[in-house]
Design a protein around this motif. Structure first.
Motif, PDB file in Angstrom:
ATOM      1  N   ALA A 115      74.226 103.964  54.113  1.00 24.15           N
ATOM      2  CA  ALA A 115      75.187 102.986  54.079  1.00 24.15           C
ATOM      3  C   ALA A 115      76.310 103.624  54.937  1.00 24.15           C
ATOM      4  CB  ALA A 115      75.728 102.202  52.842  1.00 24.15           C
ATOM      5  N   ASP A 116      76.626 104.785  54.717  1.00 26.18           N
ATOM      6  CA  ASP A 116      77.507 105.607  55.442  1.00 26.18           C
ATOM      7  C   ASP A 116      77.296 105.546  57.180  1.00 26.18           C
ATOM      8  OD1 ASP A 116      78.832 106.035  53.262  1.00 26.18           O
ATOM      9  OD2 ASP A 116      78.259 108.308  53.214  1.00 26.18           O
ATOM     10  N   VAL A 117      75.978 105.688  57.081  1.00 31.31           N
ATOM     11  CA  VAL A 117      75.903 105.551  58.745  1.00 31.31           C
ATOM     12  C   VAL A 117      76.158 104.407  59.665  1.00 31.31           C
ATOM     13  CG1 VAL A 117      73.839 105.536  60.409  1.00 31.31           C
ATOM     14  CG2 VAL A 117      73.728 107.097  58.836  1.00 31.31           C
ATOM     15  N   THR A 118      75.877 103.104  59.005  1.00 28.91           N
ATOM     16  CA  THR A 118      76.291 101.700  59.489  1.00 28.91           C
ATOM     17  C   THR A 118      78.002 101.714  59.331  1.00 28.91           C
ATOM     18  OG1 THR A 118      75.954 100.731  57.495  1.00 28.91           O
ATOM     19  CG2 THR A 118      74.078 100.924  58.725  1.00 28.91           C
ATOM     20  N   PHE A 119      78.540 102.435  58.553  1.00 31.94           N
ATOM     21  CA  PHE A 119      79.953 102.322  58.147  1.00 31.94           C
ATOM     22  C   PHE A 119      80.810 103.366  59.193  1.00 31.94           C
ATOM     23  CE2 PHE A 119      83.621 104.284  55.945  1.00 31.94           C
ATOM     24  CZ  PHE A 119      84.317 103.320  55.783  1.00 31.94           C
ATOM     25  N   TYR A 120      80.159 104.175  59.471  1.00 30.47           N
ATOM     26  CA  TYR A 120      81.164 105.307  60.292  1.00 30.47           C
ATOM     27  C   TYR A 120      81.069 104.975  61.692  1.00 30.47           C
ATOM     28  CZ  TYR A 120      82.405 108.371  56.395  1.00 30.47           C
ATOM     29  OH  TYR A 120      83.109 109.000  55.615  1.00 30.47           O
ATOM     30  N   ILE A 121      80.018 104.300  62.466  1.00 25.54           N
ATOM     31  CA  ILE A 121      80.218 104.143  63.661  1.00 25.54           C
ATOM     32  C   ILE A 121      81.221 103.199  64.066  1.00 25.54           C
ATOM     33  CG2 ILE A 121      78.711 103.011  65.854  1.00 25.54           C
ATOM     34  CD1 ILE A 121      76.115 104.017  64.396  1.00 25.54           C
ATOM     35  N   PRO A 122      81.422 101.901  63.595  1.00 31.93           N
ATOM     36  CA  PRO A 122      82.637 101.399  63.913  1.00 31.93           C
ATOM     37  C   PRO A 122      84.115 101.829  63.512  1.00 31.93           C
ATOM     38  CG  PRO A 122      81.331 100.019  62.180  1.00 31.93           C
ATOM     39  CD  PRO A 122      80.412 101.138  62.842  1.00 31.93           C
ATOM     40  N   ALA A 123      83.993 102.674  62.457  1.00 28.94           N
ATOM     41  CA  ALA A 123      85.219 103.264  61.844  1.00 28.94           C
ATOM     42  C   ALA A 123      85.634 104.314  62.636  1.00 28.94           C
ATOM     43  CB  ALA A 123      85.071 103.865  60.384  1.00 28.94           C
ATOM     44  N   ILE A 124      84.700 105.269  63.250  1.00 28.70           N
ATOM     45  CA  ILE A 124      85.255 106.194  64.120  1.00 28.70           C
ATOM     46  C   ILE A 124      85.677 105.620  65.411  1.00 28.70           C
ATOM     47  CG2 ILE A 124      84.436 108.198  65.307  1.00 28.70           C
ATOM     48  CD1 ILE A 124      82.609 109.083  62.866  1.00 28.70           C
ATOM     49  N   LEU A 125      84.985 104.715  65.944  1.00 29.40           N
ATOM     50  CA  LEU A 125      85.466 103.953  67.378  1.00 29.40           C
ATOM     51  C   LEU A 125      86.699 103.384  66.939  1.00 29.40           C
ATOM     52  CD1 LEU A 125      82.363 102.289  68.317  1.00 29.40           C
ATOM     53  CD2 LEU A 125      83.198 104.489  69.171  1.00 29.40           C
ATOM     54  N   SER A 126      87.198 102.784  65.867  1.00 27.97           N
ATOM     55  CA  SER A 126      88.488 102.228  65.469  1.00 27.97           C
ATOM     56  C   SER A 126      89.371 103.429  65.313  1.00 27.97           C
ATOM     57  CB  SER A 126      88.365 101.207  64.343  1.00 27.97           C
ATOM     58  OG  SER A 126      87.343  99.969  64.306  1.00 27.97           O
ATOM     59  N   TYR A 127      89.057 104.298  64.705  1.00 27.26           N
ATOM     60  CA  TYR A 127      89.951 105.283  64.418  1.00 27.26           C
ATOM     61  C   TYR A 127      90.537 105.882  65.690  1.00 27.26           C
ATOM     62  CZ  TYR A 127      91.658 110.101  63.254  1.00 27.26           C
ATOM     63  OH  TYR A 127      92.475 111.172  63.070  1.00 27.26           O
ATOM     64  N   GLU A 128      89.451 106.127  66.875  1.00 29.59           N
ATOM     65  CA  GLU A 128      89.821 106.893  67.805  1.00 29.59           C
ATOM     66  C   GLU A 128      90.781 105.902  68.897  1.00 29.59           C
ATOM     67  OE1 GLU A 128      89.608 109.835  69.182  1.00 29.59           O
ATOM     68  OE2 GLU A 128      88.698 110.610  67.486  1.00 29.59           O
ATOM     69  N   LEU A 129      90.563 104.596  68.852  1.00 32.92           N
ATOM     70  CA  LEU A 129      91.202 103.443  69.690  1.00 32.92           C
ATOM     71  C   LEU A 129      92.605 103.419  69.032  1.00 32.92           C
ATOM     72  CD1 LEU A 129      88.572 100.916  70.010  1.00 32.92           C
ATOM     73  CD2 LEU A 129      89.624 102.461  71.900  1.00 32.92           C
ATOM     74  N   SER A 130      92.865 103.749  67.617  1.00 31.28           N
ATOM     75  CA  SER A 130      94.202 103.373  67.061  1.00 31.28           C
ATOM     76  C   SER A 130      95.139 104.712  66.874  1.00 31.28           C
ATOM     77  CB  SER A 130      93.933 102.682  65.731  1.00 31.28           C
ATOM     78  OG  SER A 130      93.626 103.853  64.720  1.00 31.28           O
ATOM     79  N   LYS A 131      94.427 105.605  67.265  1.00 29.43           N
ATOM     80  CA  LYS A 131      95.248 107.082  66.900  1.00 29.43           C
ATOM     81  C   LYS A 131      96.773 107.133  67.508  1.00 29.43           C
ATOM     82  CE  LYS A 131      92.393 110.423  67.823  1.00 29.43           C
ATOM     83  NZ  LYS A 131      91.504 111.612  67.767  1.00 29.43           N
ATOM     84  N   LYS A 132      96.729 106.739  68.628  1.00 29.96           N
ATOM     85  CA  LYS A 132      97.975 106.938  69.607  1.00 29.96           C
ATOM     86  C   LYS A 132      99.024 105.842  69.189  1.00 29.96           C
ATOM     87  CE  LYS A 132      96.357 109.484  73.250  1.00 29.96           C
ATOM     88  NZ  LYS A 132      95.899 109.598  74.663  1.00 29.96           N
ATOM     89  N   ARG A 133      98.429 104.569  68.888  1.00 29.32           N
ATOM     90  CA  ARG A 133      99.365 103.419  68.780  1.00 29.32           C
ATOM     91  C   ARG A 133      99.750 103.389  67.195  1.00 29.32           C
ATOM     92  NH1 ARG A 133      98.376  97.232  70.004  1.00 29.32           N
ATOM     93  NH2 ARG A 133     100.542  96.650  69.764  1.00 29.32           N
ATOM     94  N   LEU A 134      98.787 103.446  66.353  1.00 26.43           N
ATOM     95  CA  LEU A 134      99.224 103.053  64.941  1.00 26.43           C
ATOM     96  C   LEU A 134      99.525 104.411  63.876  1.00 26.43           C
ATOM     97  CD1 LEU A 134      96.703 100.461  64.342  1.00 26.43           C
ATOM     98  CD2 LEU A 134      98.988  99.979  64.531  1.00 26.43           C
ATOM     99  N   ARG A 135      99.187 105.788  64.748  1.00 25.00           N
ATOM    100  CA  ARG A 135      99.241 106.653  63.614  1.00 25.00           C
ATOM    101  C   ARG A 135     100.517 107.789  64.325  1.00 25.00           C
ATOM    102  NH1 ARG A 135      95.483 106.993  60.119  1.00 25.00           N
ATOM    103  NH2 ARG A 135      93.859 105.563  60.599  1.00 25.00           N
TER     104      ARG A 135
END
Length: 154
Positions: free
Chosen positions: A128-148
């Motif tokens: 389950a972690d495999v299907t979880f981390y692909i979109p999670a890491i993409l979202s993390y990278e896209l949100s780093k500068k703006r939301l963090r």
């Protein structure tokens, strides 16, 4: 890429380890108490989620506090809301599908298919972690500068 991989491991690995322990403990306790695979799968899923997101939120709050303190700003409820929003963006889509469908189904069926409860729960978590981390890491990278970014004035 090496830097990003190290960053992801530093961010996610401690939460994963705590989540794995919580998942196994909750699923095992509920299975022993109820003899219900469905209840054990749900308990494992939700205990793992609480441990995982609790640790990530604590890490994010600590980092935001440090960043704000260095600039002479206080950590406020507004900042806490920004921490929550960043987590929601990072994990929202991945978490809904993971917690409501993929993880509980795998935690229900894999122990039965393997004939070993703990091994099935652990394998289900890893798959389950495999299907979880692909979109999670993409979202993390896209949100780093703006939301963090916690350096702005209150």
């Amino acid at each position: 890429m090496k830097h990003r991989l190290r960053e992801w491991l530093r961010r996610y690995l401690p939460a994963e380890l705590l989540s794995a322990l919580a998942t196994l403990a909750a699923a095992g306790l509920v299975m022993r108490a109820s003899r219900s695979g469905v209840r054990a799968a749900l308990a494992g899923t939700w205990a793992g989620n609480v441990a995982y997101f609790g640790l990530l939120l604590a890490q994010d709050v600590r980092l935001a506090r440090r960043a704000r303190r260095q600039r002479g700003y206080a950590y406020t409820w507004r900042t806490f809301g920004q921490n929550l929003r960043a987590l929601a963006v990072e994990f929202g889509a991945a978490e809904v599908l993971d917690s409501l469908v993929i993880r509980p189904a795998l935690m229900y069926y894999l122990p039965r298919w393997l004939g070993h409860f703990a091994a099935g729960i652990l394998l289900a978590k890893l798959l389950a972690d495999v299907t979880f981390y692909i979109p999670a890491i993409l979202s993390y990278e896209l949100s780093k500068k703006r939301l963090r970014n916690f350096d702005d004035e209150p």
